[in-house]
Design a protein around this motif. Structure first.
Motif, PDB file in Angstrom:
ATOM      1  N   ASP A 123      44.816   1.180  13.909  1.00 24.01           N
ATOM      2  CA  ASP A 123      45.156   0.290  15.013  1.00 24.01           C
ATOM      3  C   ASP A 123      43.974  -0.559  15.463  1.00 24.01           C
ATOM      4  N   ASP A 124      42.747  -0.074  15.211  1.00 26.25           N
ATOM      5  CA  ASP A 124      41.566  -0.865  15.581  1.00 26.25           C
ATOM      6  C   ASP A 124      41.041  -1.713  14.413  1.00 26.25           C
ATOM      7  N   GLY A 125      41.837  -1.845  13.340  1.00 24.55           N
ATOM      8  CA  GLY A 125      41.524  -2.778  12.271  1.00 24.55           C
ATOM      9  C   GLY A 125      40.683  -2.255  11.122  1.00 24.55           C
ATOM     10  N   ARG A 126      40.462  -0.953  11.045  1.00 24.03           N
ATOM     11  CA  ARG A 126      39.699  -0.403   9.916  1.00 24.03           C
ATOM     12  C   ARG A 126      40.636  -0.038   8.780  1.00 24.03           C
ATOM     13  N   PRO A 127      40.227  -0.268   7.511  1.00 19.11           N
ATOM     14  CA  PRO A 127      41.082   0.120   6.383  1.00 19.11           C
ATOM     15  C   PRO A 127      41.208   1.640   6.315  1.00 19.11           C
ATOM     16  N   ALA A 128      42.441   2.119   6.200  1.00 19.62           N
ATOM     17  CA  ALA A 128      42.688   3.563   6.166  1.00 19.62           C
ATOM     18  C   ALA A 128      43.038   4.046   4.764  1.00 19.62           C
ATOM     19  N   GLY A 129      43.745   3.235   3.980  1.00 23.44           N
ATOM     20  CA  GLY A 129      44.140   3.658   2.649  1.00 23.44           C
ATOM     21  C   GLY A 129      44.912   2.573   1.927  1.00 23.44           C
ATOM     22  N   TYR A 130      45.179   2.848   0.664  1.00 22.94           N
ATOM     23  CA  TYR A 130      45.937   1.902  -0.147  1.00 22.94           C
ATOM     24  C   TYR A 130      46.729   2.660  -1.211  1.00 22.94           C
ATOM     25  N   VAL A 131      47.721   1.964  -1.738  1.00 23.87           N
ATOM     26  CA  VAL A 131      48.509   2.476  -2.856  1.00 23.87           C
ATOM     27  C   VAL A 131      48.808   1.307  -3.793  1.00 23.87           C
TER      28      VAL A 131
END
Length: 159
Positions: A65-73
């Protein structure tokens, strides 16, 4: 958590996660006498390739929610292959999934897998495959909670 389709403009955002998967994977294997810097360099190029693939491939990115990348697929739809034991039907694959270590347990992985599976089903996939290293017990347990079950096993022997 925010989820969106990644594009070539997301290269710099995705790169730390993309390289994080390689470092995580390497940490689970016995030390190798190879050039890991070469692996990372090749991975940078591979990310460019992944982000520029056509409509058969989708990369999804989740941000905190604060704009940091958390993950990807990365998910890919495959045309029917009469040589497989899965039958002559379109199949999908989750080629890569990585959630930043600080975001594990936040629901990011579930969000990414759910969205990837939904997209693959929309593309006509009848089966979805995903791989995990045998040593990655947490990853295997995660995929089992997401509805995946063992289908095949790859055995390796060093020479």
């Amino acid at each position: 958590m925010n989820l969106r389709v990644a594009s070539t403009a997301d290269y710099d955002t995705l790169l730390p996660l993309f390289l994080g998967l390689r470092e995580f994977s390497r940490a689970g294997h016995p030390p190798l006498n190879d050039d890991f810097d070469a692996v990372l360099a090749a991975s940078r190029e591979y990310l460019r390739d992944v982000l520029s693939r056509g409509p058969e491939c989708r990369t999804l990115l989740t941000m905190t929610d604060d704009g940091r990348p958390a993950g990807y697929v990365v998910a890919t739809i495959h045309e029917p292959n009469p040589l497989t034991s899965s039958g002559v039907v379109p199949t999908g694959s989750i080629d890569e999934l990585f959630v930043d270590l600080t975001q594990r347990g936040s629901g990011a992985g579930h969000l990414l897998v759910t969205a990837a599976c939904s997209w693959l089903a929309e593309q006509g996939a009848k089966h979805i495959d995903v791989g995990a290293y045998a040593w990655n017990r947490a990853g295997i347990a995660f995929y089992e909670r997401e509805g995946f079950a063992p289908w095949s096993i790859t055995l390796r022997r060093s020479v």
